[in-house]
Scaffold this active site. Structure first.
Site, short mmCIF file in Angstrom:
data_model
loop_
_atom_site.label_atom_id
_atom_site.label_comp_id
_atom_site.label_asym_id
_atom_site.label_seq_id
_atom_site.Cartn_x
_atom_site.Cartn_y
_atom_site.Cartn_z
N ARG A 69 0.84 -1.20 0.00
CA ARG A 69 0.00 0.00 0.00
C ARG A 69 0.87 1.25 0.00
NH1 ARG A 69 -1.80 0.58 4.39
NH2 ARG A 69 -1.24 -1.36 5.39
N TYR A 197 -1.69 -3.21 -6.89
CA TYR A 197 -1.44 -3.97 -5.66
C TYR A 197 -2.69 -4.05 -4.77
CZ TYR A 197 -0.43 -5.22 -0.97
OH TYR A 197 -0.54 -5.83 0.26
N LYS A 206 -9.55 -2.29 2.20
CA LYS A 206 -9.17 -1.17 3.05
C LYS A 206 -9.96 0.08 2.67
CE LYS A 206 -6.72 -3.58 5.57
NZ LYS A 206 -5.72 -4.47 5.47
N HIS A 226 -10.06 -2.63 11.89
CA HIS A 226 -9.00 -3.47 11.31
C HIS A 226 -8.71 -4.60 12.30
CE1 HIS A 226 -4.63 -3.56 9.50
NE2 HIS A 226 -5.42 -4.46 8.93
N SER A 248 -0.87 -3.89 10.17
CA SER A 248 -0.58 -4.77 9.04
C SER A 248 0.66 -5.61 9.31
CB SER A 248 -0.35 -3.93 7.78
OG SER A 248 -1.51 -3.18 7.51
N CYS A 250 1.25 -7.89 11.46
CA CYS A 250 1.60 -8.07 12.87
C CYS A 250 0.86 -9.25 13.49
CB CYS A 250 1.35 -6.80 13.66
SG CYS A 250 2.51 -5.49 13.25
N ASP A 277 -9.11 -9.94 9.16
CA ASP A 277 -8.57 -8.61 8.84
C ASP A 277 -9.54 -7.48 9.17
OD1 ASP A 277 -6.27 -7.22 7.73
OD2 ASP A 277 -7.57 -6.64 6.06
N ARG A 375 1.56 -12.23 -1.13
CA ARG A 375 0.25 -12.55 -0.54
C ARG A 375 -0.40 -13.75 -1.22
NH1 ARG A 375 -1.75 -9.06 3.83
NH2 ARG A 375 -0.04 -7.59 4.04
P1 GTP Z 1 -2.21 -7.94 7.23
O1 GTP Z 1 -2.79 -8.95 6.30
O2 GTP Z 1 -1.16 -7.10 6.59
O3 GTP Z 1 -3.24 -7.09 7.91
O4 GTP Z 1 -1.34 -8.76 8.33
P2 GTP Z 1 -1.73 -9.64 9.60
O5 GTP Z 1 -1.94 -8.77 10.78
O6 GTP Z 1 -2.82 -10.58 9.24
O7 GTP Z 1 -0.37 -10.45 9.88
P3 GTP Z 1 -0.01 -12.01 9.69
O8 GTP Z 1 -0.83 -12.90 10.55
O9 GTP Z 1 -0.02 -12.31 8.24
O10 GTP Z 1 1.48 -12.05 10.24
C1 GTP Z 1 2.51 -11.29 9.67
C2 GTP Z 1 3.87 -11.75 10.13
O11 GTP Z 1 3.94 -11.83 11.55
C3 GTP Z 1 4.25 -13.13 9.61
O12 GTP Z 1 5.59 -13.07 9.15
C4 GTP Z 1 4.13 -14.01 10.80
O13 GTP Z 1 5.02 -15.09 10.72
C5 GTP Z 1 4.46 -13.09 11.96
N1 GTP Z 1 3.75 -13.50 13.20
C6 GTP Z 1 2.43 -13.72 13.34
N2 GTP Z 1 2.13 -14.12 14.60
C7 GTP Z 1 3.29 -14.13 15.27
C8 GTP Z 1 3.64 -14.45 16.62
O14 GTP Z 1 2.80 -14.79 17.47
N3 GTP Z 1 4.96 -14.33 16.96
C9 GTP Z 1 5.91 -13.96 16.04
N4 GTP Z 1 7.17 -13.86 16.45
N5 GTP Z 1 5.62 -13.66 14.76
C10 GTP Z 1 4.34 -13.74 14.38
C1 SPV Z 2 -2.84 -4.77 5.29
O1 SPV Z 2 -1.85 -4.20 4.79
O2 SPV Z 2 -3.29 -4.49 6.43
C2 SPV Z 2 -3.49 -5.85 4.53
C3 SPV Z 2 -3.09 -6.06 3.16
O3 SPV Z 2 -4.40 -6.49 5.03
S1 SPV Z 2 -3.79 -4.91 2.08
O4 SPV Z 2 -5.09 -5.43 1.67
O5 SPV Z 2 -2.90 -4.81 0.95
O6 SPV Z 2 -3.97 -3.64 2.73
MN MN Z 3 -4.75 -5.85 7.19
#
Ligand code: GTP
Ligand code: SPV
Ligand code: MN
Length: 592
Positions: A69, A197, A206, A226, A248, A250, A277, A375
């Site tokens: 983004r 993207y 979003k 979110h 994001s 996290c 999400d 993704r």
């Molecule tokens: P968006 O789709 O961008 O909103 O992201 P999200 O919040 O859904 O994050 P996602 O679950 O995809 O995790 C993103 C990154 O954080 C990945 O590289 C995971 O491996 C890492 N991660 C997730 N949970 C944990 C955790 O409990 N501990 C650690 N150390 N890393 C984590």
């Molecule tokens: C984020 O960045 O929080 C996502 C991916 O969930 S996107 O849809 O590209 O914003």
């Molecule tokens: Mn997100």
């Protein structure tokens, strides 16, 4: 079929601007989807993956300058600057329409304009909202068909004069200097141009579910957040739901699909995924907060996903999935950093270049095969932990709200706020280190209130006030917590194992919501007593637990100063309640 006069005339206007060769309505049929896949494969927009190993799966690469983004090109276009607030980029609607129209002009010549009617939330539910996206990208169409409910049935619900969000997208030239993501909350309109993207172009996500959604929610008295939603089923069969906001990349998708660790499986826990999400939440007649996931698919981060960290995600993406910016193996399957097993001996990286493990770039840094923000787009129903209440128009009752960020220091593993108002303060002052999901300096700590900094479609100070008011409207508001899975030791290693083990923290949180579970008061909130977290089977030395839960007064006093600085930008619009909370925190930190 379409009976809506407003759609016809709006499409005509957009077509006059973008000048597509033809206009095609997306009806939601498999037959049409299959034809679009074939067409996109012919032009090279997508590539068919190995259909024996990955049935129904396709591959796509975005332009190299277009992989996350672009927040600096994202604007709220309201008449008054104050209505966008100090945390948003702002333009007037006139300026926005004029600047973007210059780029949209003729951008679809030689291309088809697709019309995608979609519903956020179950089709026909009173809680759902309808949008129509016009786009010149088949990749966008194919993603939208997974991410939201699309097609004729949506038009039937919209009828002759229903309200809908007007979403216009064109890839145009994919030129970063001619890219704009514009939101017009006063017109219920989104214009996105110059990008291909995900978060910039899947306008249901979003742009509509959060930026326009939050503005609607403010007006109509609900919350567009979110947040993931998950259900924790206890051995007794009771299921309690939590909603969690992390910025994001996290950990929302990971937490939403959590698989209980050994020690706790024996206790009989089971996790149900409702959303990963976005959460839309309302106060119901029972005085509780109820949440739905308005989406129908996952747009998840691929790198780091494997059968250990997220087995449910791995099972979800085995079929009918679109992979974007991952590594392409010679056998037409995919790979990314942090996937199971050894890296392949060779492949093509996300840029389309030949790749081998161990390759170094000009600066002697390893060359990654998949972009860190690569993704997968996969249907919700393919997730083994998909909740049976997912389609329920009423959603699920929320017992706890969890805020969390990526903080190497400072924030303990978990703490509970003292009240709804204190919880809103905790959410409003959340901070996190920047990840690859957005352009900017990686690792830099920034405040990201409720994980909504990039997604709040109106003045964030009013948003805080809205949260405070929502709390007053509930007889039994959810309890509010803060977690941090990312605290590090001096060597930069994570102190907490994370992933499935996070259930141990959820268990304590839900105990607290029921008035059980022991806690110790600290200046920042209540933390678990050493034995109230069930750590059976986890061999964590007591020293590590202590460090995970440590509240360092000096560091927190520095944090207080940084929060005061952050609050200052909202001037007199900042709710007094949040100032009061900041003062109380300071008082607690300096007392005794
Ligand atoms: P968006 O789709 O961008 O909103 O992201 P999200 O919040 O859904 O994050 P996602 O679950 O995809 O995790 C993103 C990154 O954080 C990945 O590289 C995971 O491996 C890492 N991660 C997730 N949970 C944990 C955790 O409990 N501990 C650690 N150390 N890393 C984590
Ligand atoms: C984020 O960045 O929080 C996502 C991916 O969930 S996107 O849809 O590209 O914003
Ligand atoms: Mn997100």
């Amino acid at each position: 079929m379409n009976k809506h006069k407003g759609i016809e005339s709006w499409i005509k206007e957009c077509a006059a601007l973008c000048q597509p060769d033809k206009i095609v309505w997306i009806d939601g049929s498999e037959h049409q989807r299959d034809a679009l896949r074939i067409e996109a494969c012919t032009t090279g927009e997508i590539l068919e993956l190995n259909q024996d190993k990955l049935p129904g799966c396709y591959y796509h690469r975005t332009a190299k300058n277009d992989v996350a983004r672009t927040e600096h090109l994202t604007f709220i276009c309201s008449k008054e600057k104050d209505d966008a607030g100090p945390t948003n980029n702002w333009m007037t609607p006139e300026e926005g329409y004029r600047k973007a129209a210059e780029i949209f002009k003729g951008s679809m010549r030689g291309r088809t304009m697709y019309v995608i009617p979609f519903s956020l939330g179950p089709v026909g539910s009173v809680f759902s909202k309808i949008g129509v996206e016009l786009t010149d990208s088949i990749y966008v169409v194919l993603n939208m068909l997974i991410m939201v409910r699309c097609g004729n049935e949506v038009l039937d619900v919209l009828g002759e004069n229903g309200e809908f969000t007007r979403c216009l997208h064109s890839k145009a030239e994919l030129d970063e200097s001619r890219r704009l993501i514009l939101h017009f909350p006063e017109d219920n309109t989104i214009w996105s141009v110059g990008s291909g993207y995900g978060g910039n172009v899947l306008l249901s996500k979003k742009c509509m579910a959060l930026r326009i959604g939050s503005a609607l929610a403010y007006k109509e008295g609900w919350l567009a957040e979110h947040m993931l939603i998950l259900g924790v089923e206890a051995p007794s069969g009771r299921i309690e739901y939590v909603a969690a906001a992390f910025p994001s990349a996290c950990g929302k998708t990971n937490l939403a699909m959590l698989v209980p660790p050994e020690g706790l499986t024996r206790k009989g826990y089971r996790i149900w995924t409702v959303g990963d999400d976005i959460a839309w939440m309302r106060v119901d007649t029972d005085g509780k907060l109820w949440g739905v996931n308005p989406e129908a698919g996952f747009f998840g981060v691929a790198p780091g996903t494997n059968t250990k960290t997220n087995p449910n995600a791995m099972a979800t993406v085995r079929r009918n999935t679109i992979f974007t910016n991952v590594l392409l193996r010679e056998n037409k399957t995919v790979w990314w950093e942090g996937m199971d097993g050894d890296p392949p001996e060779s492949g093509m990286d996300w840029k389309g270049d030949d790749w081998e493990p161990g390759m170094l770039d000009a600066n002697k840094k390893p060359v990654v095969g998949a972009h860190p923000n690569a993704r997968f787009t996969a249907p919700f129903t393919q997730c083994p932990s998909a909740s049976f209440r997912w389609e329920h128009h009423h959603g699920v009752p929320i017992s706890a709200i969890i805020f969390g960020g990526r903080r190497a220091h400072l924030a303990p593993l978990v703490y509970q706020s003292y009240s709804w108002q204190h919880g809103v303060f905790v959410g409003a002052t959340m901070a996190s280190e920047r990840t690859a999901a957005q352009y900017g300096k990686l690792g830099e700590v920034r405040r990201d209130p409720m994980a909504m900094l990039p997604f709040c479609g109106y003045n964030m100070a009013e948003y805080f006030q809205h949260w405070l008011v929502m709390g007053q409207r509930m007889k039994r508001p959810p309890k509010i917590f803060h977690v941090n899975w990312f605290r590090q030791d001096e060597e930069g290693e994570y102190l907490w194992p994370g992933y499935g083990e996070n259930l141990r923290v959820l268990e304590w949180i839900l105990d607290r919501c029921r008035g059980e579970g022991e806690a110790i008061s600290t200046p920042i909130g209540s933390i678990p007593t050493p034995d109230s977290l069930d750590l059976t089977g986890l061999e964590l030395p007591p020293k590590v637990i202590e460090e995970l839960l440590r509240v360092d007064r000096q560091q927190w006093l520095d944090e207080v100063d940084s929060i005061a600085e952050f609050f200052a930008q909202f001037e007199d619009r900042l709710p007094h309640a949040l100032d009061d909370e900041l003062n109380s925190l300071k008082r607690r930190l300096t007392a005794g």
